[in-house]
Design a protein around this motif. Structure first.
Motif, PDB file in Angstrom:
ATOM      1  N   UNK A  46      56.785 105.562  62.943  1.00  0.00           N
ATOM      2  CA  UNK A  46      56.039 104.781  62.224  1.00  0.00           C
ATOM      3  C   UNK A  46      55.817 104.587  60.919  1.00  0.00           C
ATOM      4  N   UNK A  47      55.964 105.480  60.052  1.00  0.00           N
ATOM      5  CA  UNK A  47      56.032 105.385  59.080  1.00  0.00           C
ATOM      6  C   UNK A  47      55.742 104.543  58.028  1.00  0.00           C
ATOM      7  N   UNK A  48      55.075 103.712  56.706  1.00  0.00           N
ATOM      8  CA  UNK A  48      56.227 102.371  56.581  1.00  0.00           C
ATOM      9  C   UNK A  48      56.522 102.925  54.891  1.00  0.00           C
ATOM     10  N   UNK A  49      56.819 102.415  54.540  1.00  0.00           N
ATOM     11  CA  UNK A  49      58.060 103.016  53.153  1.00  0.00           C
ATOM     12  C   UNK A  49      57.935 103.404  52.125  1.00  0.00           C
ATOM     13  N   UNK A  50      59.079 104.035  53.175  1.00  0.00           N
ATOM     14  CA  UNK A  50      59.078 105.638  52.541  1.00  0.00           C
ATOM     15  C   UNK A  50      60.130 105.771  52.139  1.00  0.00           C
ATOM     16  N   UNK A  51      59.098 107.163  51.524  1.00  0.00           N
ATOM     17  CA  UNK A  51      60.166 107.516  50.148  1.00  0.00           C
ATOM     18  C   UNK A  51      59.431 106.684  49.341  1.00  0.00           C
ATOM     19  N   UNK A  52      58.935 106.207  48.762  1.00  0.00           N
ATOM     20  CA  UNK A  52      58.472 104.993  47.664  1.00  0.00           C
ATOM     21  C   UNK A  52      56.535 105.279  47.658  1.00  0.00           C
ATOM     22  N   UNK A  53      55.789 105.520  46.335  1.00  0.00           N
ATOM     23  CA  UNK A  53      54.677 105.853  46.256  1.00  0.00           C
ATOM     24  C   UNK A  53      54.222 105.104  47.164  1.00  0.00           C
ATOM     25  N   UNK A  54      54.006 103.934  47.300  1.00  0.00           N
ATOM     26  CA  UNK A  54      52.482 103.300  48.663  1.00  0.00           C
ATOM     27  C   UNK A  54      53.676 104.294  49.816  1.00  0.00           C
ATOM     28  N   UNK A  55      54.046 105.172  50.343  1.00  0.00           N
ATOM     29  CA  UNK A  55      53.791 104.996  51.599  1.00  0.00           C
ATOM     30  C   UNK A  55      53.049 105.160  52.211  1.00  0.00           C
ATOM     31  N   UNK A  56      53.090 105.147  53.582  1.00  0.00           N
ATOM     32  CA  UNK A  56      51.656 105.697  53.949  1.00  0.00           C
ATOM     33  C   UNK A  56      52.248 104.783  55.813  1.00  0.00           C
ATOM     34  N   UNK A  57      50.840 105.055  56.067  1.00  0.00           N
ATOM     35  CA  UNK A  57      51.075 104.974  58.038  1.00  0.00           C
ATOM     36  C   UNK A  57      49.648 103.958  58.536  1.00  0.00           C
ATOM     37  N   UNK A  58      50.091 103.085  59.078  1.00  0.00           N
ATOM     38  CA  UNK A  58      48.778 101.921  59.539  1.00  0.00           C
ATOM     39  C   UNK A  58      48.482 102.620  60.574  1.00  0.00           C
ATOM     40  N   UNK A  59      46.887 103.053  60.232  1.00  0.00           N
ATOM     41  CA  UNK A  59      45.845 103.594  61.055  1.00  0.00           C
ATOM     42  C   UNK A  59      45.270 102.679  61.891  1.00  0.00           C
ATOM     43  N   UNK A  60      44.959 102.360  63.744  1.00  0.00           N
ATOM     44  CA  UNK A  60      44.298 101.996  64.216  1.00  0.00           C
ATOM     45  C   UNK A  60      42.925 102.745  63.994  1.00  0.00           C
ATOM     46  N   UNK A  61      42.179 101.655  64.239  1.00  0.00           N
ATOM     47  CA  UNK A  61      40.120 102.565  64.630  1.00  0.00           C
ATOM     48  C   UNK A  61      40.092 104.192  65.033  1.00  0.00           C
ATOM     49  N   UNK A  62      40.626 104.026  66.192  1.00  0.00           N
ATOM     50  CA  UNK A  62      41.035 105.598  67.117  1.00  0.00           C
ATOM     51  C   UNK A  62      41.520 106.421  65.964  1.00  0.00           C
ATOM     52  N   UNK A  63      42.075 106.384  65.611  1.00  0.00           N
ATOM     53  CA  UNK A  63      43.083 107.062  64.624  1.00  0.00           C
ATOM     54  C   UNK A  63      42.145 107.661  63.671  1.00  0.00           C
ATOM     55  N   UNK A  64      41.704 105.698  63.331  1.00  0.00           N
ATOM     56  CA  UNK A  64      41.189 106.583  61.280  1.00  0.00           C
ATOM     57  C   UNK A  64      39.654 107.657  61.880  1.00  0.00           C
ATOM     58  N   UNK A  65      39.126 107.116  62.562  1.00  0.00           N
ATOM     59  CA  UNK A  65      38.034 107.869  63.077  1.00  0.00           C
ATOM     60  C   UNK A  65      38.366 109.394  63.676  1.00  0.00           C
ATOM     61  N   UNK A  66      38.955 109.039  63.768  1.00  0.00           N
ATOM     62  CA  UNK A  66      39.635 110.976  64.275  1.00  0.00           C
ATOM     63  C   UNK A  66      40.517 112.187  63.276  1.00  0.00           C
ATOM     64  N   UNK A  67      40.725 111.035  62.051  1.00  0.00           N
ATOM     65  CA  UNK A  67      41.349 111.515  60.500  1.00  0.00           C
ATOM     66  C   UNK A  67      39.732 111.737  59.714  1.00  0.00           C
ATOM     67  N   UNK A  68      39.302 110.988  60.435  1.00  0.00           N
ATOM     68  CA  UNK A  68      38.039 111.338  59.184  1.00  0.00           C
ATOM     69  C   UNK A  68      36.808 111.694  59.769  1.00  0.00           C
ATOM     70  N   UNK A  69      36.799 112.444  61.026  1.00  0.00           N
ATOM     71  CA  UNK A  69      36.157 112.979  61.773  1.00  0.00           C
ATOM     72  C   UNK A  69      36.914 114.922  61.783  1.00  0.00           C
ATOM     73  N   UNK A  70      37.644 114.577  61.530  1.00  0.00           N
ATOM     74  CA  UNK A  70      38.645 116.104  61.100  1.00  0.00           C
ATOM     75  C   UNK A  70      39.254 116.641  59.949  1.00  0.00           C
ATOM     76  N   UNK A  71      38.353 115.780  58.984  1.00  0.00           N
ATOM     77  CA  UNK A  71      38.178 116.026  57.427  1.00  0.00           C
ATOM     78  C   UNK A  71      39.848 115.960  57.436  1.00  0.00           C
ATOM     79  N   UNK A  72      40.754 115.197  57.922  1.00  0.00           N
ATOM     80  CA  UNK A  72      41.513 115.275  56.912  1.00  0.00           C
ATOM     81  C   UNK A  72      42.197 114.151  56.627  1.00  0.00           C
TER      82      UNK A  72
END
Length: 89
Positions: A46-72
């Motif tokens: 699911x990675x977007x733009x792999x290997x580029x400076x702007x590579x990223x993952x798109x996160x839905x609300x649930x995953x975003x909340x998880x990333x923040x609450x786990x201090x990731x």
């Protein structure tokens, strides 16, 4: 810096994309991005733009909340996210 997420944004309706909001997960390095994605239970394909400076993952609300609450990741403004990506170039 570590990893950051920007605010949730309304997404365009795409075929096969059932979620109405999403954000971006960006990290300092590719390895760090992949490690956080694994921690969040995301498919590495699911990675977007792999290997580029702007590579990223798109996160839905649930995953975003998880990333923040786990201090990731920490939240940044869209403007700060662009600055971070530009510094990676």
């Amino acid at each position: 810096m570590g990893c950051v997420v920007d605010p949730l944004q309304t997404t365009e309706r795409r075929i096969g994309w059932q979620f109405k909001t999403a954000c971006h997960l960006v990290c300092d390095t590719h390895d760090e991005l992949m490690a956080v994605a694994r921690e969040l239970g995301m498919n590495p394909y699911w990675i977007q733009k792999e290997g580029r400076p702007d590579e990223h993952f798109d996160l839905v609300e649930r995953k975003r909340t998880m990333a923040l609450s786990l201090s990731l990741a920490r939240e940044v403004s869209p403007r700060e996210l662009v600055r971070i990506i530009r510094r990676k170039r």
